[in-house]
Design a protein around this motif. Structure first.
Motif, PDB file in Angstrom:
ATOM      1  N   ASP A  41      15.184  -0.942  41.393  1.00  0.00           N
ATOM      2  CA  ASP A  41      15.284  -0.741  42.642  1.00  0.00           C
ATOM      3  C   ASP A  41      16.370  -0.398  43.006  1.00  0.00           C
ATOM      4  O   ASP A  41      17.058  -1.615  42.480  1.00  0.00           O
ATOM      5  CB  ASP A  41      14.234  -1.361  43.721  1.00  0.00           C
ATOM      6  CG  ASP A  41      12.793  -1.667  43.627  1.00  0.00           C
ATOM      7  OD1 ASP A  41      12.302  -0.641  42.629  1.00  0.00           O
ATOM      8  OD2 ASP A  41      12.534  -2.313  44.342  1.00  0.00           O
ATOM      9  N   SER A  86      13.351   3.713  43.730  1.00  0.00           N
ATOM     10  CA  SER A  86      13.199   3.236  42.223  1.00  0.00           C
ATOM     11  C   SER A  86      12.846   4.799  42.167  1.00  0.00           C
ATOM     12  O   SER A  86      12.588   5.764  41.864  1.00  0.00           O
ATOM     13  CB  SER A  86      11.388   2.828  42.751  1.00  0.00           C
ATOM     14  OG  SER A  86      11.829   2.225  44.212  1.00  0.00           O
ATOM     15  N   GLY A 111       9.007 -11.225  38.105  1.00  0.00           N
ATOM     16  CA  GLY A 111       8.034 -10.002  37.830  1.00  0.00           C
ATOM     17  C   GLY A 111       8.168  -9.443  37.280  1.00  0.00           C
ATOM     18  O   GLY A 111       7.631  -8.412  37.181  1.00  0.00           O
ATOM     19  N   LEU A 112       8.735 -10.468  35.715  1.00  0.00           N
ATOM     20  CA  LEU A 112       8.935  -8.615  34.620  1.00  0.00           C
ATOM     21  C   LEU A 112       7.636  -9.611  33.702  1.00  0.00           C
ATOM     22  O   LEU A 112       7.790  -9.028  32.583  1.00  0.00           O
ATOM     23  CB  LEU A 112      10.223  -9.844  34.324  1.00  0.00           C
ATOM     24  CG  LEU A 112      11.601  -9.249  35.458  1.00  0.00           C
ATOM     25  CD1 LEU A 112      12.719  -9.285  34.353  1.00  0.00           C
ATOM     26  CD2 LEU A 112      11.084  -8.038  36.100  1.00  0.00           C
ATOM     27  N   THR A 123      12.915  -4.311  38.973  1.00  0.00           N
ATOM     28  CA  THR A 123      11.379  -5.913  39.615  1.00  0.00           C
ATOM     29  C   THR A 123      10.135  -5.696  39.749  1.00  0.00           C
ATOM     30  O   THR A 123       9.365  -6.328  40.028  1.00  0.00           O
ATOM     31  CB  THR A 123      11.656  -4.956  41.468  1.00  0.00           C
ATOM     32  OG1 THR A 123      11.255  -3.639  41.397  1.00  0.00           O
ATOM     33  CG2 THR A 123      13.079  -5.584  42.181  1.00  0.00           C
ATOM     34  N   GLY A 124       9.708  -5.325  38.395  1.00  0.00           N
ATOM     35  CA  GLY A 124       8.657  -5.061  37.309  1.00  0.00           C
ATOM     36  C   GLY A 124       9.106  -4.770  36.037  1.00  0.00           C
ATOM     37  O   GLY A 124      10.364  -4.268  35.554  1.00  0.00           O
ATOM     38  N   HIS A 125       8.010  -4.879  35.248  1.00  0.00           N
ATOM     39  CA  HIS A 125       7.733  -4.551  33.869  1.00  0.00           C
ATOM     40  C   HIS A 125       6.807  -4.770  33.006  1.00  0.00           C
ATOM     41  O   HIS A 125       5.965  -5.327  33.539  1.00  0.00           O
ATOM     42  CB  HIS A 125       9.006  -6.344  32.881  1.00  0.00           C
ATOM     43  CG  HIS A 125       8.648  -5.889  31.970  1.00  0.00           C
ATOM     44  ND1 HIS A 125       8.590  -7.168  30.666  1.00  0.00           N
ATOM     45  CD2 HIS A 125       8.887  -4.561  31.054  1.00  0.00           C
ATOM     46  CE1 HIS A 125       8.697  -6.529  29.469  1.00  0.00           C
ATOM     47  NE2 HIS A 125       8.215  -5.354  28.920  1.00  0.00           N
ATOM     48  N   ASP A 137      22.967  -5.473  38.860  1.00  0.00           N
ATOM     49  CA  ASP A 137      22.780  -5.452  40.578  1.00  0.00           C
ATOM     50  C   ASP A 137      24.212  -5.619  41.916  1.00  0.00           C
ATOM     51  O   ASP A 137      24.079  -5.490  43.039  1.00  0.00           O
ATOM     52  CB  ASP A 137      21.839  -6.955  41.743  1.00  0.00           C
ATOM     53  CG  ASP A 137      22.386  -7.603  41.430  1.00  0.00           C
ATOM     54  OD1 ASP A 137      22.757  -8.410  40.155  1.00  0.00           O
ATOM     55  OD2 ASP A 137      21.470  -8.748  41.317  1.00  0.00           O
ATOM     56  N   ARG A 163      11.241  -1.122  36.503  1.00  0.00           N
ATOM     57  CA  ARG A 163      11.165  -0.428  37.735  1.00  0.00           C
ATOM     58  C   ARG A 163      12.708  -1.003  38.291  1.00  0.00           C
ATOM     59  O   ARG A 163      12.321  -2.324  37.456  1.00  0.00           O
ATOM     60  CB  ARG A 163      10.190  -1.194  38.097  1.00  0.00           C
ATOM     61  CG  ARG A 163       9.817  -0.601  39.902  1.00  0.00           C
ATOM     62  CD  ARG A 163       9.065  -0.876  40.406  1.00  0.00           C
ATOM     63  NE  ARG A 163       9.531  -1.066  41.697  1.00  0.00           N
ATOM     64  CZ  ARG A 163       8.851  -0.100  42.422  1.00  0.00           C
ATOM     65  NH1 ARG A 163       7.893   0.508  42.652  1.00  0.00           N
ATOM     66  NH2 ARG A 163       9.686  -0.171  43.990  1.00  0.00           N
ATOM     67  N   ALA A 167      17.941  -3.416  41.635  1.00  0.00           N
ATOM     68  CA  ALA A 167      17.672  -4.551  40.471  1.00  0.00           C
ATOM     69  C   ALA A 167      16.221  -3.937  39.843  1.00  0.00           C
ATOM     70  O   ALA A 167      15.325  -3.119  40.689  1.00  0.00           O
ATOM     71  CB  ALA A 167      17.138  -5.005  42.283  1.00  0.00           C
ATOM     72  N   SER A 181      13.979 -13.187  39.892  1.00  0.00           N
ATOM     73  CA  SER A 181      13.178 -11.484  39.401  1.00  0.00           C
ATOM     74  C   SER A 181      12.841 -12.048  38.246  1.00  0.00           C
ATOM     75  O   SER A 181      11.258 -11.100  38.001  1.00  0.00           O
ATOM     76  CB  SER A 181      13.906 -11.016  39.111  1.00  0.00           C
ATOM     77  OG  SER A 181      14.998 -11.598  38.355  1.00  0.00           O
TER      78      SER A 181
END
Ligand SMILES: Cc1cc2nc3c(=O)[nH]c(=O)nc-3n(C[C@H](O)[C@H](O)[C@H](O)COP(=O)(O)OP(=O)(O)OC[C@H]3O[C@@H](n4cnc5c(N)ncnc54)[C@H](O)[C@@H]3O)c2cc1C
Length: 421
Positions: A67, A73, A249-250, A55-57, A13, A65, A53, A246
């Motif tokens: 961002d 994104s 969210g992974l 933010t998802g996996h 980041d 993902r 960042a 974070s």
């Protein structure tokens, strides 16, 4: 797989690496903040860098993902994923802590603290109210680990110099307090070093409150388990770290502590090609238990993960993580530090005072990435020997006021800089 055909992508980041052992010196103004970070593009010649960042996996699709800072994104596909999102200050459910406390983990924490400290000196010098002056000049740090002690010691050194330019504040005097829930500080090192540290801090007039907990924080006071309420405007919370939020969210398994459990090869069990390292991972320590959240472990884990990813691709053989700590240093301000070598029981060597400070500086110099950064740090230290500390409060840097606020300012409305944070 042909050599050089793998594509490396780092998502972070920020576009720099922060050398955290120098963070207290950046906060105290001994080192220029830009000199304790290294641009990632200077040191990663063969790695693609994307800022943003994760933010998802999706482990099934093998995508994460991203961002970006520009608001866009992206889905990034991976064959191997190394998760190293690090940690943040560990927050406890203490009333008022989240609203009024400040952690000591990032460059912005360090710069904010320095500016805030100068603001408290300015306000204390300006006010006619002795009670308000007392609040402004009281500084409470919670947590007697190495990061908290280094921050306290460096900032107290800085304030002791800076206050000479604030006559009314100097006459009133400052109050510096360290609050630690355990009966001693630096729990992980030889108790002799912890005792030396407490003696050293008390000798400088710092109140060290052991076996004491923080119970409540207000805007202008803190309440301690000893029953004392300390009027103050500065509460620095350095009582441990927790994995970066974070991580939740992974879509990875998490231990009760919030870390990702890995095996000795740093692999996440049941997730093909996924590795985790550093402060966010629960890594088995070769000496038993789990590795502590330190850079010396994180760096070695990174190397082991790289070797194992290469082995997955058919280059070399996989390795177990086997690093044993080589020791630690904690800086206690100007010309003072403590240190110990690795080893347990009678096999560890301990140092304190000037020799430990010299060894710590030499060691950190060798570890700071890049010749340019090393030279800049040496220049800062050399200049600092000849000149007094800089007390310019530059909190507005990077936070320009929108034009309409300039209009208010010209009309005489005052907005404290601290609101810019
Ligand atoms: C004041 C202080 C002094 C210290 N002194 C020492 C010392 O002397 N010796 C020592 O060994 N250790 C020291 N440490 C500890 C050391 O800094 C950490 O253990 C080390 O930085 C952990 O490395 P890491 O790579 O796991 O995480 P980090 O260094 O925290 O790096 C993680 C990176 O990932 C980024 N990130 C997080 N989430 C996301 C996301 N979702 N998407 C994209 N990027 C993300 C973060 O912003 C950060 O840049 C100190 C720490 C502090 C705070």
């Amino acid at each position: 797989m042909p050599k050089q055909s793998a594509r490396l992508l780092l998502v972070n980041d920020v576009n720099f690496l922060l050398y955290t052992p120098f963070l207290p010196e950046a906060a105290a103004g001994t080192l220029e903040p830009r000199h304790v970070v290294t641009p990632l593009r200077d040191i990663l010649k063969r790695t693609n860098l994307r800022l943003g960042a994760v933010t998802g996996h999706d482990p099934e699709a093998k995508t994460v993902r991203l961002d970006g800072h520009d608001g866009a994104s992206d889905q990034l596909h991976y064959d191997r994923l190394v998760v190293a999102v690090g940690s943040v200050s560990r927050l406890l459910p203490i009333p008022g802590l989240a609203e009024h406390g400040i952690g000591f983990k990032s460059l912005s924490d360090a710069i904010w603290l320095r500016n805030h400290l100068i603001e408290t000196l300015e306000s204390a010098n300006a006010t006619e109210d002795p009670a308000l002056r007392g609040q402004m000049l009281s500084y409470v740090f919670v947590g007697g680990g190495y990061a908290g002690l280094e921050a306290l010691a460096e900032l107290q050194d800085f304030a002791a110099d800076a206050i000479q330019r604030y006559p009314r504040a100097r006459l009133h005097g400052m109050r510096w307090i360290l609050v630690e829930a355990a009966p001693g500080v630096l729990g992980e090192v030889d108790p002799k070093l912890g005792e030396y540290t407490v003696r050293e801090l008390r000798g400088r007039g710092i109140e060290v409150m052991l076996s004491t907990r923080l119970e409540q924080v207000e805007k202008d006071s803190v309440r301690l388990s000893s029953g004392e309420t300390v009027p103050c405007r500065t509460l620095v919370w350095t009582a441990g770290v927790a994995p970066h939020p974070s991580l939740r969210g992974l879509a990875l398994p998490l231990a009760p502590s919030g870390h990702v459990p890995v095996d000795q090869f740093l692999r996440v069990a049941g997730y093909d090609g996924v590795y985790a390292v550093g402060d966010c991972a629960a890594v088995p320590n070769p000496d038993g238990g789990l590795c502590p959240p330190t850079a010396q472990h994180a760096v070695r884990q990174g190397k082991t993960a790289a070797i194992n990813v290469a082995a997955d691709l058919g280059i070399g053989a996989a390795e177990r993580f086997s690093y044993r700590s080589r020791g630690m240093f904690a800086n206690l301000g100007r010309f003072k530090a403590i240190g110990s070598t690795g080893g347990t029981g009678g096999r560890a060597w301990t140092f304190h005072g000037f020799p430990a400070w010299w060894m710590a500086r030499t060691y950190h110099m060798s570890q700071l990435p890049g010749a340019a950064r090393k030279l800049r740090a040496i220049a800062d230290w050399t200049i600092g020997l000849a000149f007094s500390r800089d007390t310019a409060e530059v909190g507005s840097i990077g936070h320009p006021r929108p034009l309409r606020e300039e209009v208010y300012a010209r009309g005489g409305t005052h907005r404290p800089l601290s609101e810019d944070r």
